[in-house]
Design a protein around this motif. Sequence first.
Motif, PDB file in Angstrom:
ATOM      1  N   GLU A 109      -0.966   0.906  -0.583  1.00  0.00           N
ATOM      2  CA  GLU A 109      -2.337   1.054  -1.548  1.00  0.00           C
ATOM      3  C   GLU A 109      -2.155  -0.269  -1.188  1.00  0.00           C
ATOM      4  O   GLU A 109      -1.219  -0.866  -0.937  1.00  0.00           O
ATOM      5  N   VAL A 110      -3.099  -1.368  -0.960  1.00  0.00           N
ATOM      6  CA  VAL A 110      -3.553  -3.048  -0.733  1.00  0.00           C
ATOM      7  C   VAL A 110      -2.225  -3.274  -2.033  1.00  0.00           C
ATOM      8  O   VAL A 110      -2.764  -2.597  -3.003  1.00  0.00           O
ATOM      9  N   PRO A 111      -2.193  -4.192  -1.953  1.00  0.00           N
ATOM     10  CA  PRO A 111      -1.219  -5.334  -2.735  1.00  0.00           C
ATOM     11  C   PRO A 111      -2.156  -6.308  -3.302  1.00  0.00           C
ATOM     12  O   PRO A 111      -3.191  -6.707  -3.063  1.00  0.00           O
ATOM     13  N   ASN A 112      -2.077  -6.825  -4.352  1.00  0.00           N
ATOM     14  CA  ASN A 112      -2.528  -6.689  -5.778  1.00  0.00           C
ATOM     15  C   ASN A 112      -2.907  -8.537  -5.125  1.00  0.00           C
ATOM     16  O   ASN A 112      -1.584  -9.364  -5.315  1.00  0.00           O
ATOM     17  N   PRO A 118      -9.495 -11.724   5.745  1.00  0.00           N
ATOM     18  CA  PRO A 118      -9.224 -10.643   5.177  1.00  0.00           C
ATOM     19  C   PRO A 118      -7.724 -10.144   5.796  1.00  0.00           C
ATOM     20  O   PRO A 118      -7.945 -10.081   6.888  1.00  0.00           O
ATOM     21  N   GLU A 119      -6.485  -9.375   5.129  1.00  0.00           N
ATOM     22  CA  GLU A 119      -5.648  -9.305   5.539  1.00  0.00           C
ATOM     23  C   GLU A 119      -6.048  -8.277   6.669  1.00  0.00           C
ATOM     24  O   GLU A 119      -6.823  -7.092   6.472  1.00  0.00           O
ATOM     25  N   TRP A 160      -9.744   0.131   5.473  1.00  0.00           N
ATOM     26  CA  TRP A 160     -11.200   0.169   5.092  1.00  0.00           C
ATOM     27  C   TRP A 160     -12.475   1.093   6.078  1.00  0.00           C
ATOM     28  O   TRP A 160     -12.608   2.088   6.270  1.00  0.00           O
ATOM     29  N   ILE A 161     -10.964   1.051   7.345  1.00  0.00           N
ATOM     30  CA  ILE A 161     -11.977   1.910   8.645  1.00  0.00           C
ATOM     31  C   ILE A 161     -11.415   2.561   7.891  1.00  0.00           C
ATOM     32  O   ILE A 161     -12.361   3.767   8.665  1.00  0.00           O
TER      33      ILE A 161
END
Length: 242
Positions: free
Chosen positions: A88-91, A232-233, A240-241
Motif C-alpha cells: 500500500e502507498v503511504p498516506n 515522487p517517492e 506505477w510501473i
Amino acid sequence: MTASEKHYTSRSRISRPVDIVFEADAYGQIIKSNIINYSSSVPIAQLSIFGLLVIGTVNLTNSLTLVALHTSTQNAEDTLTRFWVQEEVPNSDNHLYTYDEQYCEDRLKKTHSRDSTGRHIVRIPLKTSVEILGDSQNTVHRYLQSLIRRFSKDGNYCQHYQQFITEYEELKHMKRASSVSHHQTHYYLLHHSILEPDSATIGLRIVLNGSSVSTSGHSINNIMHTGGNLNPESSDVLIWIR
C-alpha cells in the motif's frame, strides 16, 4: 492398510499452513505416479516431489476436514492481507513537515492567487529581508560579456538564445527592467544556458542560478525557505510501473 496409507492417515489429521501455491501448468512437473485412493467420496492422495497432495471433493460433515479447510483459508486471507498492507502507498496526509516545509505550505495558502489571464501568483517564502543582499551587478556583467563573445563565435547558439529570450518575454515570464535606483536593493539573477541541438523539443535550455552570491556573501537561495521535495517517492514510481 499399507504402511504408506497409515502414514497418510496420521498426517491428514494435523492442520498445517499453506507454504506455496502452484499454477495448473506446473502440476505435471511436480507429481509422481503413486496415488492413494480410498473411495470416490473422499479426496485422493497424489504423491509429488513435495510429498502427498490431497485432491478431490470434501465431505462437509467431517468436522476434522472443516477445521483443516478453515485454517487453510484463514492463513491464505492473512497472507493476502499482509501483502496488500505491505504494497500500500503511504498516506501523504500523514507526512510530517519540517519547519521550512510547513512555512512554505502556509505561505502558499495565504498568498496564492490568480490574475485575469489565469496565471498563478504566489509570494516568495523569504527567511529574512532582501536588504541583506549585496551588489550582484558586476558578476552578472562579467558573465554577459562572456556570453556576447560566445555569440560572435557561434551563430547557431546566438540564434537559439535570441529565440528563447523573445519567447520568454512574450509569455511574460520576464519584463524589461526600468531605470535602476541606487537607493534600492537589486539582485540580478544569474543564469546559464545549455544547448541541445539534437533534442526534438528543446534546442536551448536556460538554468537560473539562484545560488550566485552577491557582495554581502548572500544569494537569493540563502534567504529563501526550502519547501518539500516535489519528486515522487521511489516506491510510488515502482508501483506505477508494475
